[in-house]
Motif scaffolding. Structure first.
Motif, PDB file in Angstrom:
ATOM      1  N   SER A  93       0.834  -1.206   0.000  1.00 53.82           N
ATOM      2  CA  SER A  93       0.000   0.000   0.000  1.00 53.82           C
ATOM      3  C   SER A  93       0.870   1.257   0.000  1.00 53.82           C
ATOM      4  CB  SER A  93      -0.921   0.004   1.228  1.00 53.82           C
ATOM      5  OG  SER A  93      -1.842  -1.062   1.168  1.00 53.82           O
ATOM      6  N   SER A  94       1.973   1.207   0.774  1.00 51.09           N
ATOM      7  CA  SER A  94       2.898   2.343   0.804  1.00 51.09           C
ATOM      8  C   SER A  94       3.526   2.561  -0.568  1.00 51.09           C
ATOM      9  CB  SER A  94       3.998   2.106   1.844  1.00 51.09           C
ATOM     10  OG  SER A  94       3.456   2.002   3.135  1.00 51.09           O
ATOM     11  N   ILE A  95       3.920   1.470  -1.213  1.00 53.03           N
ATOM     12  CA  ILE A  95       4.529   1.573  -2.541  1.00 53.03           C
ATOM     13  C   ILE A  95       3.502   2.063  -3.554  1.00 53.03           C
ATOM     14  CG2 ILE A  95       5.687   0.293  -4.374  1.00 53.03           C
ATOM     15  CD1 ILE A  95       7.314   0.744  -1.785  1.00 53.03           C
ATOM     16  N   ALA A  96       2.252   1.633  -3.372  1.00 52.59           N
ATOM     17  CA  ALA A  96       1.187   2.103  -4.273  1.00 52.59           C
ATOM     18  C   ALA A  96       0.994   3.606  -4.142  1.00 52.59           C
ATOM     19  CB  ALA A  96      -0.115   1.361  -3.967  1.00 52.59           C
ATOM     20  N   LYS A  97       1.174   4.139  -2.923  1.00 49.13           N
ATOM     21  CA  LYS A  97       1.073   5.591  -2.728  1.00 49.13           C
ATOM     22  C   LYS A  97       2.222   6.313  -3.420  1.00 49.13           C
ATOM     23  CE  LYS A  97       0.823   5.763   1.770  1.00 49.13           C
ATOM     24  NZ  LYS A  97       0.687   6.354   3.124  1.00 49.13           N
ATOM     25  N   VAL A  98       3.394   5.711  -3.367  1.00 48.29           N
ATOM     26  CA  VAL A  98       4.544   6.309  -4.063  1.00 48.29           C
ATOM     27  C   VAL A  98       4.262   6.384  -5.554  1.00 48.29           C
ATOM     28  CG1 VAL A  98       6.987   6.020  -4.633  1.00 48.29           C
ATOM     29  CG2 VAL A  98       6.191   5.508  -2.316  1.00 48.29           C
ATOM     30  N   GLU A  99       3.610   5.358  -6.072  1.00 50.10           N
ATOM     31  CA  GLU A  99       3.291   5.332  -7.495  1.00 50.10           C
ATOM     32  C   GLU A  99       2.126   6.248  -7.831  1.00 50.10           C
ATOM     33  OE1 GLU A  99       2.402   2.058 -11.039  1.00 50.10           O
ATOM     34  OE2 GLU A  99       2.058   1.497  -8.947  1.00 50.10           O
ATOM     35  N   GLY A 100       1.036   6.127  -7.075  1.00 50.45           N
ATOM     36  CA  GLY A 100      -0.175   6.867  -7.407  1.00 50.45           C
ATOM     37  C   GLY A 100      -0.153   8.330  -7.029  1.00 50.45           C
ATOM     38  N   VAL A 153       2.749  10.134  -5.837  1.00 52.98           N
ATOM     39  CA  VAL A 153       4.009  10.821  -6.137  1.00 52.98           C
ATOM     40  C   VAL A 153       4.324  10.758  -7.623  1.00 52.98           C
ATOM     41  CG1 VAL A 153       6.459  10.968  -5.591  1.00 52.98           C
ATOM     42  CG2 VAL A 153       4.838  10.270  -3.827  1.00 52.98           C
ATOM     43  N   GLY A 154       3.935   9.664  -8.268  1.00 55.16           N
ATOM     44  CA  GLY A 154       4.157   9.546  -9.707  1.00 55.16           C
ATOM     45  C   GLY A 154       5.396   8.777 -10.103  1.00 55.16           C
ATOM     46  N   VAL A 155       6.008   8.062  -9.152  1.00 57.02           N
ATOM     47  CA  VAL A 155       7.175   7.241  -9.477  1.00 57.02           C
ATOM     48  C   VAL A 155       6.674   5.907 -10.022  1.00 57.02           C
ATOM     49  CG1 VAL A 155       9.267   6.149  -8.614  1.00 57.02           C
ATOM     50  CG2 VAL A 155       8.489   8.321  -7.644  1.00 57.02           C
ATOM     51  N   THR A 156       7.179   5.499 -11.176  1.00 53.49           N
ATOM     52  CA  THR A 156       6.686   4.275 -11.799  1.00 53.49           C
ATOM     53  C   THR A 156       7.826   3.437 -12.377  1.00 53.49           C
ATOM     54  OG1 THR A 156       6.387   5.408 -13.930  1.00 53.49           O
ATOM     55  CG2 THR A 156       4.497   5.382 -12.435  1.00 53.49           C
ATOM     56  N   GLY A 157       7.438   2.284 -12.892  1.00 54.63           N
ATOM     57  CA  GLY A 157       8.360   1.447 -13.660  1.00 54.63           C
ATOM     58  C   GLY A 157       9.584   0.990 -12.914  1.00 54.63           C
ATOM     59  N   ALA A 187      10.129  10.276  -1.178  1.00 55.31           N
ATOM     60  CA  ALA A 187       9.753  10.445  -2.581  1.00 55.31           C
ATOM     61  C   ALA A 187       8.844  11.659  -2.756  1.00 55.31           C
ATOM     62  CB  ALA A 187       9.074   9.183  -3.097  1.00 55.31           C
ATOM     63  N   SER A 188       7.989  11.912  -1.783  1.00 53.87           N
ATOM     64  CA  SER A 188       7.084  13.071  -1.852  1.00 53.87           C
ATOM     65  C   SER A 188       7.850  14.379  -1.820  1.00 53.87           C
ATOM     66  CB  SER A 188       6.089  13.028  -0.685  1.00 53.87           C
ATOM     67  OG  SER A 188       5.255  11.897  -0.769  1.00 53.87           O
ATOM     68  N   SER A 189       9.049  14.347  -1.195  1.00 49.59           N
ATOM     69  CA  SER A 189       9.866  15.566  -1.116  1.00 49.59           C
ATOM     70  C   SER A 189      10.569  15.866  -2.437  1.00 49.59           C
ATOM     71  CB  SER A 189      10.911  15.426  -0.006  1.00 49.59           C
ATOM     72  OG  SER A 189      11.971  14.583  -0.419  1.00 49.59           O
ATOM     73  N   GLY A 190      10.556  14.888  -3.334  1.00 47.27           N
ATOM     74  CA  GLY A 190      11.183  15.097  -4.635  1.00 47.27           C
ATOM     75  C   GLY A 190      12.484  14.351  -4.847  1.00 47.27           C
ATOM     76  N   LEU A 191      13.005  13.715  -3.806  1.00 49.41           N
ATOM     77  CA  LEU A 191      14.248  12.960  -3.968  1.00 49.41           C
ATOM     78  C   LEU A 191      13.993  11.693  -4.762  1.00 49.41           C
ATOM     79  CD1 LEU A 191      15.982  13.235  -0.472  1.00 49.41           C
ATOM     80  CD2 LEU A 191      16.280  14.671  -2.496  1.00 49.41           C
ATOM     81  N   ARG A 192      14.957  11.326  -5.593  1.00 45.17           N
ATOM     82  CA  ARG A 192      14.819  10.152  -6.448  1.00 45.17           C
ATOM     83  C   ARG A 192      16.130   9.369  -6.471  1.00 45.17           C
ATOM     84  NH1 ARG A 192      10.461  11.748  -5.956  1.00 45.17           N
ATOM     85  NH2 ARG A 192       8.844  12.203  -7.511  1.00 45.17           N
ATOM     86  N   GLY A 193      16.048   8.152  -6.946  1.00 45.10           N
ATOM     87  CA  GLY A 193      17.229   7.337  -7.183  1.00 45.10           C
ATOM     88  C   GLY A 193      18.104   7.145  -5.965  1.00 45.10           C
ATOM     89  N   ALA A 194      19.415   7.252  -6.182  1.00 44.60           N
ATOM     90  CA  ALA A 194      20.389   7.005  -5.123  1.00 44.60           C
ATOM     91  C   ALA A 194      20.210   7.967  -3.952  1.00 44.60           C
ATOM     92  CB  ALA A 194      21.807   7.127  -5.690  1.00 44.60           C
TER      93      ALA A 194
END
Length: 220
Positions: free
Chosen positions: A64-71, A73-77, A109-116
């Motif tokens: 569910s947490s990961i689904a929130k990151v996707e739905g 925040v918009g992080v996918t794939g 992820a909501s703060s905008g940080l991505r990747g490493a």
């Protein structure tokens, strides 16, 4: 517990003495105390079932947490897969669990940080939480806020966590209150040329008098 100990006393000769006499003695003992074995088996089955239910529930909450990151925040794939994999791994390594790691990941992820950068922020937030500095989400919010305010080229997640930990140790406040309010002052501190260390030190000094992190951040 006493039944388990008694059964252990019966089984030890069985597994340590592999002759006919030992096996026969073990069989006779078990036949006399079969109800004990049945009771222990029932308890063991119930415990295993409870662990299984808890594991399924945590796995569902993590998803569910990961689904929130996707739905939300918009992080996918592939990027989402890497972040989710890192959260699972770090949750286990730090002992905080996948669920807490997943919630921390959502904040980061909501703060905008991505990747490493996101993975690093999550790692050090979990480690700080494991050390007793507060909830992972609160620490993650403060760490990611600091990295965003000053820029990853100025301060990384590891250094930001160090400053937050040092501030918590030097001050007199609840880490959760500090983490929840620090974001209000970070942009102004950056514009004024004040480092995170300077800001943290000032807040820590103020809280020694008033014991209120939120008030101290407002005064800053």
């Amino acid at each position: 517990e006493s039944k388990v100990r008694f059964l252990m006393a019966i089984f030890i000769p069985l597994v340590t003495k592999f002759d006919d006499k030992g096996l026969n003695n073990a069989r006779n003992a078990l036949s006399k105390f079969g109800s004990f074995a049945a009771d222990v088996a029932k308890v063991a089955a119930a415990a295993i079932s409870a662990v299984g239910v808890a594991s399924v529930r945590e796995a569902s909450q993590f998803e569910s947490s990961i689904a929130k990151v996707e739905g939300l925040v918009g992080v996918t794939g592939e990027e989402l897969d890497k972040l989710a994999g890192a959260a699972r791994r770090l949750g286990v390594e730090t002992g905080k669990g996948a669920l807490e790691a997943g919630e921390g990941l959502f904040v980061i992820a909501s703060s905008g940080l991505r990747g490493a950068a996101a993975i690093e922020a999550l790692e050090f937030s979990l480690k700080a939480a494991t050390a007793g500095l507060g909830e992972t989400e609160d620490i993650a919010r403060a760490v990611s806020g600091a990295v965003n305010a000053y820029g990853a080229d100025i301060i990384g997640a590891a250094d930001a966590t160090d400053v937050i930990v040092a501030t918590a140790r030097a001050g007199n406040f609840e880490t959760s209150a500090f983490a929840a309010s620090i974001g209000r002052v970070l942009p102004f501190a950056k514009q004024a040329g004040s480092s995170l260390e300077d800001m943290g030190g000032a807040v820590a000094l103020l809280t020694r008098t008033n014991g209120d992190a939120a008030q101290s951040v407002t005064q800053m």
